[in-house]
Design a protein around this motif. Structure first.
Motif, PDB file in Angstrom:
ATOM      1  N   UNK A   1       0.822  -1.213   0.000  1.00 40.26           N
ATOM      2  CA  UNK A   1       0.000   0.000   0.000  1.00 40.26           C
ATOM      3  C   UNK A   1       0.850   1.255   0.000  1.00 40.26           C
ATOM      4  N   UNK A   2       0.242   2.320  -0.475  1.00 37.46           N
ATOM      5  CA  UNK A   2       0.836   3.660  -0.388  1.00 37.46           C
ATOM      6  C   UNK A   2      -0.213   4.568   0.230  1.00 37.46           C
TER       7      UNK A   2
ATOM      8  N   UNK B   1       5.499  -1.575  -6.856  1.00 33.41           N
ATOM      9  CA  UNK B   1       4.813  -2.783  -6.402  1.00 33.41           C
ATOM     10  C   UNK B   1       3.493  -2.482  -5.690  1.00 33.41           C
ATOM     11  N   UNK B   2       3.046  -1.239  -5.738  1.00 34.90           N
ATOM     12  CA  UNK B   2       1.828  -0.827  -5.014  1.00 34.90           C
ATOM     13  C   UNK B   2       0.573  -1.393  -5.673  1.00 34.90           C
TER      14      UNK B   2
ATOM     15  N   UNK C   1       0.497   1.836 -12.277  1.00 37.51           N
ATOM     16  CA  UNK C   1       1.109   0.928 -11.302  1.00 37.51           C
ATOM     17  C   UNK C   1       0.073  -0.076 -10.804  1.00 37.51           C
ATOM     18  N   UNK C   2      -1.118   0.425 -10.466  1.00 37.65           N
ATOM     19  CA  UNK C   2      -2.189  -0.461 -10.023  1.00 37.65           C
ATOM     20  C   UNK C   2      -2.554  -1.457 -11.124  1.00 37.65           C
TER      21      UNK C   2
ATOM     22  N   UNK D   1      -9.749  -1.607 -15.957  1.00 37.96           N
ATOM     23  CA  UNK D   1      -8.499  -2.243 -15.543  1.00 37.96           C
ATOM     24  C   UNK D   1      -8.653  -3.008 -14.227  1.00 37.96           C
ATOM     25  N   UNK D   2      -9.885  -3.075 -13.725  1.00 34.21           N
ATOM     26  CA  UNK D   2     -10.152  -3.877 -12.538  1.00 34.21           C
ATOM     27  C   UNK D   2      -9.782  -3.222 -11.224  1.00 34.21           C
ATOM     28  N   UNK D   3      -9.672  -1.891 -11.204  1.00 36.98           N
ATOM     29  CA  UNK D   3      -9.333  -1.174  -9.974  1.00 36.98           C
ATOM     30  C   UNK D   3     -10.592  -0.812  -9.205  1.00 36.98           C
TER      31      UNK D   3
END
Length: 248
Positions: free
Chosen positions: A24-25, A87-88, A133-134, A181-183
């Motif tokens: 997480x960020x 990697x977030x 990134x997500x 994008x599935x977020x």
């Protein structure tokens, strides 16, 4: 007879994000609600939490917590954070500021601009930087810390309410754009939270720990909206009252 226009909205498929082993960020994570988010994420099993703060040295030394220099009004800071934290899969846009200058006051326009820089433009800039990134990490979740004041304004919250109303609209728009994008995009509403930001305010306040827990529960349930306390639930219910709550 007048014609009727029917608007067909896309079917919303809920995404589910598991916090365990996530990365997480959190913006504004050196104290208050941001730090509560970071601790709650680690307690829920996140393997790493990047803690964004203007001064990284103010981030507490906790296992799994990684300080990152971040001013959400700085394009350079945001670009550097996105390049570093590849990697977030959970982004929490928590950083925010407030100000009491009336909109029609001598410095009203300047004050509003300053609040918009952080509370709206900062959220958008972070979302734009971390959306790829997500996506690269499976979609993940993007969480925007809004407010019950997204839906109404009080005499002392004029500019802040404007920025949070705009951030609510931004959140709804991002949800549309990031769905493919599935977020999972989550808007969080709450009343006064017991942090330094509202230490001067008398009245009921929710603990930051309770808000953070409600949000993590909401993420894992695939909720697109989290009403984190009784104030948020009361205000939202009042939107359809007669007269609606936002008319005062």
């Amino acid at each position: 007879m007048a014609s009727v226009c029917t608007i067909h909205l896309p079917l919303i498929e809920a995404s589910i994000m598991i916090i365990k082993n996530s990365v997480a960020f959190v913006t504004g994570a050196n104290r208050g609600l941001g730090l509560a988010y970071a601790k709650a994420l680690l307690a829920a099993g996140a393997k790493k939490v990047y803690a964004g703060a203007r001064d990284p040295s103010t981030v507490p030394a906790l296992e799994g917590l990684v300080p990152v220099r971040l001013d959400v009004t700085s394009a350079d800071d945001i670009a550097a954070a996105a390049a570093q934290c590849t990697d977030v899969n959970v982004l929490i846009n928590n950083a925010g500021i407030t100000g009491n200058e009336p909109l029609l006051g001598d410095n009203g326009a300047q004050n509003l601009g300053k609040l918009l820089d952080t509370n709206l433009h900062g959220v958008l800039a972070m979302s734009r930087a971390f959306a790829p990134v997500l996506r690269a990490n499976g979609g993940g979740a993007l969480i925007n810390m809004l407010s019950a004041l997204s839906w109404l304004s009080m005499p002392t919250t004029s500019a802040y309410s404007v920025t949070k109303a705009a951030a609510w609209a931004l959140t709804n728009s991002l949800r549309n754009e990031l769905r493919e994008q599935g977020t999972l995009v989550v808007g969080v509403h709450a009343g006064y939270i017991d942090t330094d930001m509202v230490k001067h305010v008398d009245g009921p306040k929710t603990s930051p720990e309770d808000v953070a827990k409600a949000v993590i529960d909401g993420i894992e349930a695939g909720d697109s909206e989290v009403l984190a306390d009784g104030t948020a639930r009361h205000v939202k219910a009042g939107l359809t009252a007669t007269p609606p709550i936002y008319l005062g």
